[in-house]
Write an enzyme that holds these catalytic residues in place. Structure first.
Site, PDB file in Angstrom:
ATOM      1  N   CYS A 113     -16.050   2.900 -17.008  1.00 29.75           N
ATOM      2  CA  CYS A 113     -16.101   4.046 -16.091  1.00 29.75           C
ATOM      3  C   CYS A 113     -17.262   3.973 -15.097  1.00 29.75           C
ATOM      4  CB  CYS A 113     -16.185   5.338 -16.878  1.00 29.75           C
ATOM      5  SG  CYS A 113     -14.829   5.506 -18.023  1.00 29.75           S
ATOM      6  N   HIS A 252     -18.495  11.038 -13.036  1.00 33.51           N
ATOM      7  CA  HIS A 252     -17.292  10.450 -13.615  1.00 33.51           C
ATOM      8  C   HIS A 252     -16.441  11.560 -14.231  1.00 33.51           C
ATOM      9  CE1 HIS A 252     -14.430   8.054 -15.572  1.00 33.51           C
ATOM     10  NE2 HIS A 252     -14.859   8.334 -16.785  1.00 33.51           N
ATOM     11  N   ASN A 281      -8.717  10.868 -16.620  1.00 32.90           N
ATOM     12  CA  ASN A 281      -9.782   9.864 -16.566  1.00 32.90           C
ATOM     13  C   ASN A 281      -9.179   8.539 -16.105  1.00 32.90           C
ATOM     14  OD1 ASN A 281     -11.733   7.931 -17.114  1.00 32.90           O
ATOM     15  ND2 ASN A 281     -12.165   8.646 -19.189  1.00 32.90           N
TER      16      ASN A 281
END
Ligand code: ACO
Length: 325
Positions: A113, A252, A281
């Site tokens: 990420c 994020h 995500n």
């Protein structure tokens, strides 16, 4: 030249949308659980095994057009991804071929990420030293290719997409600072155990479902909040700024509760970009797409201070402070 600046942004989401209600039909979950525990309502997913390079190409063409830079003039292409088309060649090489960017050197960054922040920092370094004159970076993922649709604790979280940025050197401002970190001792908290040289593809790997993401979400949650706060503070200190100067925090997008906790501790509530509800995500693509979207929605203006802040499997983390010029 002292720094680098972003001169073009692009994003691409595959058209098919998977909602929480669709997931209710697939696993033992509810829209209510997913919404309250994660903030996610829907995510975009690829069809027919579309590889990440195709998503990267679509996002890159938009970013290059907005930058006014031709693919043939590109010096450097970096793709941040944990779902590359193939183990090798790199996805950046496939992207180079699609774009006919024959002059560009190409490599992938594997930093989950935090991948887009890692790629941004690499490109910044190549440009600020004068080594290259321009760079294309992409955060792209097809996370649904490594999602276990029988594991309700992970399959509700992930989506597919790509975001791209074109960078050139600049005399001042642009990227002001970057802080990157890692802790390999916690690798098992978020891992794709199978398919690499540790557990090559075999009948056992498939049988034990090791070819899918394994995550200890609860343990990660606490670490994510602490580290994202620390990383943002550190990158701001490196830029000789405090959160008071920040116009927009782009964290994020792993969980709305993580985002809210980080924003609160940084005193940046109301100045935080959120799109997890629509996309879930998307690992390295999350920061790239959020940055592009914030710019498209005119939430970023000239001279604004913005902070990228990411955390993911590795563990890895990174934060960049940018003065938008
Ligand atoms: N639907 C219904 N119930 C569920 C679901 C689901 N989809 N998933 C789990 N549950 C249940 C569990 O079985 C558990 O039930 P039990 O109490 O009876 O045992 C209960 O819900 C609570 O489970 P937790 O795992 O404790 O739930 P939590 O509130 O921690 O939320 C989540 C899980 C969303 C994964 C959260 O922990 C999280 O977001 N963690 C951080 C993820 C992260 O930051 N990852 C790093 C970046 S990602 C990357 O690098 C690719």
């Amino acid at each position: 030249m002292k720094s680098a600046k972003i001169v073009g942004l692009g994003k691409y989401l595959p058209p098919k949308i998977l909602t929480n209600l669709d997931l209710e039909k697939r696993v033992d979950t509810t829209d209510e659980w997913i919404t309250t525990r994660t903030g996610i309502k829907s995510r975009h997913i690829v069809e027919n095994n579309t590889p990440v390079s195709v998503l990267a190409k679509e996002a890159s063409l938009i970013a290059l057009k907005r930058a006014g830079i031709k693919p043939k003039d590109l010096d450097l292409i970096i793709v941040a991804t944990i779902t590359p088309d193939t183990q090798f060649p790199s996805t950046a090489c496939y992207l180079q071929d699609y774009l006919k960017a024959k002059k560009a050197c190409c490599f992938d960054v594997s930093a989950a990420c935090a991948g887009f922040v890692y790629a941004l920092t690499c490109a910044w370094q190549f440009l600020k030293t004068g080594f290259y004159k321009n760079a294309l970076i992409v955060g792209g993922e097809v996370l649904t290719s490594i999602t276990d649709w029988e594991d309700r604790s992970t399959c509700v979280l992930f989506g597919d997409g790509a975001g791209a940025a074109v960078l050139v050197p600049t005399g001042k401002d642009g990227i002001l600072s970057s802080y990157l970190g890692a802790d390999g001792s916690e690798a098992d908290l978020l891992i794709l155990p199978g398919g690499g040289s540790r557990n090559p593809v075999s009948a056992r790997v498939v049988e034990e479902r090791l070819n899918y993401i394994k995550m200890r979400g609860n343990e990660l949650f606490r670490i994510a909040v602490r580290i994202m706060v620390e990383a943002a503070k550190k990158s701001l200190r490196m830029a000789k700024l405090t959160s008071k100067s920040v116009k927009l925090l782009i964290p994020h997008q792993a969980n709305i509760r993580i985002i809210n906790a980080v924003a609160k501790r940084l005193e940046l509530e109301g100045k935080t970009y959120i799109n997890i509800d629509r996309y879930g995500n998307m690992s390295s693509a999350s920061s790239a797409i959020a940055l592009c979207e914030a710019w498209e929605e005119k939430k970023i203006k000239k001279d604004d201070i913005i902070v990228l802040d990411a955390f993911g499997g590795g563990l890895v983390w990174g934060s960049c402070v940018i003065k938008w010029i």
